[in-house]
Design a protein around this motif. Structure first.
Motif, short mmCIF file in Angstrom:
data_model
loop_
_atom_site.label_atom_id
_atom_site.label_comp_id
_atom_site.label_asym_id
_atom_site.label_seq_id
_atom_site.Cartn_x
_atom_site.Cartn_y
_atom_site.Cartn_z
N ILE A 16 0.80 -1.41 0.52
CA ILE A 16 -0.13 0.34 0.34
C ILE A 16 0.65 1.38 0.00
O ILE A 16 1.85 1.46 1.27
CB ILE A 16 -0.89 0.14 1.62
CG1 ILE A 16 -2.09 -1.35 1.06
CG2 ILE A 16 -2.29 1.21 1.32
CD1 ILE A 16 -2.86 -1.79 2.58
N THR A 17 1.16 2.41 -1.04
CA THR A 17 1.73 3.24 -0.98
C THR A 17 1.00 4.25 -1.97
O THR A 17 1.45 5.63 -1.94
CB THR A 17 2.94 3.10 -2.12
OG1 THR A 17 2.22 2.63 -3.22
CG2 THR A 17 3.55 1.61 -2.19
N ALA A 49 -0.16 4.10 7.72
CA ALA A 49 -0.26 5.19 8.08
C ALA A 49 0.74 5.61 8.87
O ALA A 49 0.81 6.41 9.62
CB ALA A 49 -1.10 4.01 9.75
N ALA A 50 1.89 4.84 9.52
CA ALA A 50 2.80 5.46 10.64
C ALA A 50 3.92 6.24 9.44
O ALA A 50 4.53 7.55 10.50
CB ALA A 50 3.48 4.06 11.16
N GLY A 51 3.51 6.22 8.11
CA GLY A 51 4.38 6.96 6.71
C GLY A 51 3.86 8.51 6.77
O GLY A 51 3.95 8.93 6.65
N ALA A 57 -2.35 6.71 12.32
CA ALA A 57 -1.73 5.82 12.94
C ALA A 57 -1.83 4.98 14.09
O ALA A 57 -2.46 4.33 14.61
CB ALA A 57 0.09 5.14 13.47
N ALA A 58 -2.55 6.01 14.59
CA ALA A 58 -3.55 5.77 16.37
C ALA A 58 -4.25 5.41 15.84
O ALA A 58 -5.59 4.35 16.62
CB ALA A 58 -3.34 7.30 17.29
N LEU A 81 -8.95 8.53 5.69
CA LEU A 81 -8.50 7.99 4.41
C LEU A 81 -9.34 8.92 3.19
O LEU A 81 -7.84 9.05 2.22
CB LEU A 81 -8.38 6.46 4.24
CG LEU A 81 -7.56 5.76 4.92
CD1 LEU A 81 -7.48 4.60 5.46
CD2 LEU A 81 -6.21 6.09 4.82
N ILE A 82 -10.51 8.86 3.27
CA ILE A 82 -10.61 10.07 2.15
C ILE A 82 -10.62 11.29 2.06
O ILE A 82 -10.84 11.77 1.46
CB ILE A 82 -12.56 9.75 2.31
CG1 ILE A 82 -12.91 8.55 2.37
CG2 ILE A 82 -12.94 11.08 1.88
CD1 ILE A 82 -14.56 8.24 2.53
#
Length: 92
Positions: A16-17, A49-51, A57-58, A81-82
């Motif tokens: 996932i990029t 998410a961390a990136g 990420a949380a 995400l949207i």
């Protein structure tokens, strides 16, 4: 869209990029038949998410804590995400 729900999830953490790819994966995982949530450390969304940032990420981690089924964290993750997809689209 029914076929998307039956598609197997990616297995490599770096698959996932893009925000759209992340949203598609989350939608598929949340709406597919026989949903099985992988452990947080094995989920392809974890590295993505961390990136992005700590907030995403949380939210993603909370989604896993809540069991991954339809829950407020899943809604929050979809909305975040949207927002990313829309922000990316506005740069085009």
């Amino acid at each position: 869209m029914a076929a998307l729900g039956r598609a197997p999830p990616p297995h490599a953490p770096d698959v996932i990029t893009t925000p759209l790819g992340a949203l598609a994966f989350h939608w598929s995982a949340a709406n597919g038949e026989g949903r099985l949530l992988p452990p947080l450390e094995e989920c392809p969304l974890t590295a993505f998410a961390a990136g992005i940032d700590e907030r995403l990420a949380a939210i993603h981690a909370e989604y896993h804590v809540m069991g991954g089924d339809r829950n407020p964290a899943g809604t929050a993750l979809s909305e975040a995400l949207i927002e990313l997809v829309c922000a990316e689209g506005s740069r085009l």
